[in-house]
Design a protein around this motif. Structure first.
Motif, PDB file in Angstrom:
ATOM      1  N   GLU A   1     -11.850  -3.663  -3.753  1.00  0.00           N
ATOM      2  CA  GLU A   1     -10.935  -3.314  -2.647  1.00  0.00           C
ATOM      3  C   GLU A   1     -11.723  -2.679  -1.518  1.00  0.00           C
ATOM      4  O   GLU A   1     -12.366  -1.646  -1.716  1.00  0.00           O
TER       5      GLU A   1
ATOM      6  N   ASP B   1     -12.524   4.008   5.305  1.00  0.00           N
ATOM      7  CA  ASP B   1     -11.425   4.802   5.883  1.00  0.00           C
ATOM      8  C   ASP B   1     -11.607   6.254   5.486  1.00  0.00           C
ATOM      9  O   ASP B   1     -12.018   6.540   4.399  1.00  0.00           O
TER      10      ASP B   1
ATOM     11  N   TRP C   1      -0.583   4.762   0.441  1.00  0.00           N
ATOM     12  CA  TRP C   1      -1.244   5.997   0.891  1.00  0.00           C
ATOM     13  C   TRP C   1      -0.320   6.699   1.885  1.00  0.00           C
ATOM     14  O   TRP C   1       0.409   6.016   2.623  1.00  0.00           O
TER      15      TRP C   1
ATOM     16  N   LEU D   1     -12.040  -2.078   3.068  1.00  0.00           N
ATOM     17  CA  LEU D   1     -11.365  -2.141   4.364  1.00  0.00           C
ATOM     18  C   LEU D   1     -11.688  -3.493   5.006  1.00  0.00           C
ATOM     19  O   LEU D   1     -12.858  -3.857   5.141  1.00  0.00           O
TER      20      LEU D   1
ATOM     21  N   ILE E   1      -2.933  -5.340   1.459  1.00  0.00           N
ATOM     22  CA  ILE E   1      -2.018  -4.305   0.956  1.00  0.00           C
ATOM     23  C   ILE E   1      -1.591  -3.368   2.094  1.00  0.00           C
ATOM     24  O   ILE E   1      -1.919  -2.174   2.092  1.00  0.00           O
TER      25      ILE E   1
ATOM     26  N   SER F   1     -13.788  -0.156  -5.684  1.00  0.00           N
ATOM     27  CA  SER F   1     -13.321  -0.077  -4.303  1.00  0.00           C
ATOM     28  C   SER F   1     -14.424   0.526  -3.444  1.00  0.00           C
ATOM     29  O   SER F   1     -15.188   1.371  -3.920  1.00  0.00           O
TER      30      SER F   1
ATOM     31  N   GLN G   1       0.510  -0.815   4.322  1.00  0.00           N
ATOM     32  CA  GLN G   1       1.388   0.304   3.956  1.00  0.00           C
ATOM     33  C   GLN G   1       2.444   0.466   5.032  1.00  0.00           C
ATOM     34  O   GLN G   1       2.137   0.393   6.223  1.00  0.00           O
TER      35      GLN G   1
ATOM     36  N   ASP H   1      -0.322  -0.899  -4.724  1.00  0.00           N
ATOM     37  CA  ASP H   1      -1.599  -0.174  -4.763  1.00  0.00           C
ATOM     38  C   ASP H   1      -1.359   1.317  -4.563  1.00  0.00           C
ATOM     39  O   ASP H   1      -0.736   1.730  -3.589  1.00  0.00           O
TER      40      ASP H   1
ATOM     41  N   GLY I   1      -5.150   0.281   9.771  1.00  0.00           N
ATOM     42  CA  GLY I   1      -5.258   1.676   9.333  1.00  0.00           C
ATOM     43  C   GLY I   1      -4.687   2.611  10.385  1.00  0.00           C
ATOM     44  O   GLY I   1      -5.338   3.535  10.854  1.00  0.00           O
TER      45      GLY I   1
ATOM     46  N   TYR J   1      -7.748  -3.412   2.298  1.00  0.00           N
ATOM     47  CA  TYR J   1      -6.990  -2.228   2.748  1.00  0.00           C
ATOM     48  C   TYR J   1      -7.089  -2.061   4.249  1.00  0.00           C
ATOM     49  O   TYR J   1      -7.942  -2.666   4.894  1.00  0.00           O
ATOM     50  N   SER J   2      -6.143  -1.293   4.787  1.00  0.00           N
ATOM     51  CA  SER J   2      -5.980  -1.125   6.237  1.00  0.00           C
ATOM     52  C   SER J   2      -5.911  -2.483   6.948  1.00  0.00           C
ATOM     53  O   SER J   2      -6.533  -2.669   8.005  1.00  0.00           O
TER      54      SER J   2
ATOM     55  N   GLY K   1       0.849  -1.204   0.000  1.00  0.00           N
ATOM     56  CA  GLY K   1       0.000   0.000   0.000  1.00  0.00           C
ATOM     57  C   GLY K   1       0.877   1.245   0.000  1.00  0.00           C
ATOM     58  O   GLY K   1       2.014   1.204   0.497  1.00  0.00           O
TER      59      GLY K   1
END
Ligand SMILES: NC(=O)c1ccc[n+]([C@@H]2O[C@H](COP(=O)([O-])OP(=O)(O)OC[C@H]3O[C@@H](n4cnc5c(N)ncnc54)[C@H](OP(=O)(O)O)[C@@H]3O)[C@@H](O)[C@H]2O)c1
Length: 283
Positions: A163, A283, A19, A165, A239, A140, A241, A47, A196, A191-192, A17
């Motif tokens: 995609e 998120d 972000w 959370l 993913i 997403s 980050q 991503d 997160g 994600y997250s 990830g």
């Protein structure tokens, strides 16, 4: 390393990830090192999104992947909803490609569902697939009802991923969305996945004594347990980050951690499987 099929190819189930990355020049060297540590540890899927740092994340990814063979990677970016129109989407895709220094995306996602009619955004995404500017497209922050609408559109059969959370503390998707996607073999990008942490969304998982015990038993980190749990179903690619190369190596190696049935049962006791429909976490 666990793999997941996405657009007819196998990629490791832990991706990268990006972000919150790319916006601060002082952090660039560490961020490039982190992404490259991930690729060298075996990750393929990266991503990003046009909205992350107003393009700065894509620019960073473009620099990070330069030394590597493009075909070895699976680059995902996202179009912001208001740009996903017949008039604007291709322009925004071209700008993303330029920042990423590549001539195609492996996957382009509609970042959210908003005001633009879904059929217009999806038709435009599919037109980009036909033009070979993207190899596949997805969505997403979509729940089952939205996915069913996509599926019913003329290009619906090309929906290649969703995609959302998804983590141990936000596992509402296990009730209906994960089974829906599994039945159709549509991968989920989670994600997250470690909570997160920029927003402190689900940070308490890191201090859970049962998760800590499981980590200790496997000589693994708590982050690795959270990631291994997330990718347990064979259709999910997590993913996480991180801007830290050591954390990145730790995360990618979670693709090799095998939790046992007893571990999963103990985790379920702490974070029970949903028994009713729960709205998507965002998120
Ligand atoms: N589609 C969407 O709407 C959407 C929304 C949100 C996110 N995403 C994507 O999903 C990615 C991940 O989500 P996220 O960034 O919200 O949350 P996340 O990956 O769950 O958490 C990121 C945080 O966790 C820390 N971290 C990660 N691995 C670690 C490790 N092994 N040890 C210690 N700390 C660790 C990172 O700090 P350090 O840098 O210090 O390691 C960072 O602060 C994003 O980067 C983005 O690509 C998509």
């Amino acid at each position: 390393m666990k793999q997941v099929e996405i657009n007819n190819q196998m990629v490791p189930a832990i991706g990268i990830g990006t972000w919150h990355m790319g916006s601060d020049q002082a952090k660039e060297a560490a961020e490039l090192a982190a992404i490259r540590a991930g690729i060298e540890a075996g990750a393929k899927l990266i991503d990003t999104a046009e909205i992350y740092g107003k393009g700065a994340s894509e620019t960073l990814v473009g620099k990070a992947i330069k030394p590597y063979s493009r075909e070895e990677l699976f680059v995902v970016s996202k179009v912001w909803p208001e740009n996903a129109t017949k008039q604007d989407l291709e322009k925004h895709l071209d700008a993303s490609l330029e920042r990423l220094q590549t001539d195609y995306l492996d996957m382009y996602l509609l970042h959210w569902r908003d005001q633009v009619p879904l059929e217009e955004s999806i038709a435009e995404l599919d037109r980009m697939r036909e033009k070979s500017k993207i190899k596949s497209w997805g969505v997403s922050n979509f729940d089952v009802a939205d996915l069913e609408e996509v599926e019913a559109l003329p290009a619906g059969k090309y929906l290649a991923a969703n995609e959302d959370l998804y983590n141990l503390n936000a596992r509402g998707l296990d009730f209906d969305l994960v089974p829906w996607q599994k039945e159709r073999n549509i991968p989920l990008l989670a994600y997250s996945p470690v909570g997160g942490l920029h927003n402190n969304l689900h940070a308490d998982m890191l201090d859970n004594p049962v998760i800590k015990q499981i980590a200790q038993k496997h000589d693994a980190s708590v982050y690795q347990v959270l990631l291994s749990w997330t990718i347990r179903d064979g259709i999910t690619i997590a993913i996480p980050q991180t801007a830290n190369a050591e954390h990145m190596k730790d995360n990618i190696a979670a693709g090799n951690l095998e939790l046992t049935a007893a571990d999963f049962a103990a985790i379920d006791e702490q974070y029970p499987r949903p028994t009713h429909k729960i709205p998507l976490d965002l998120d």
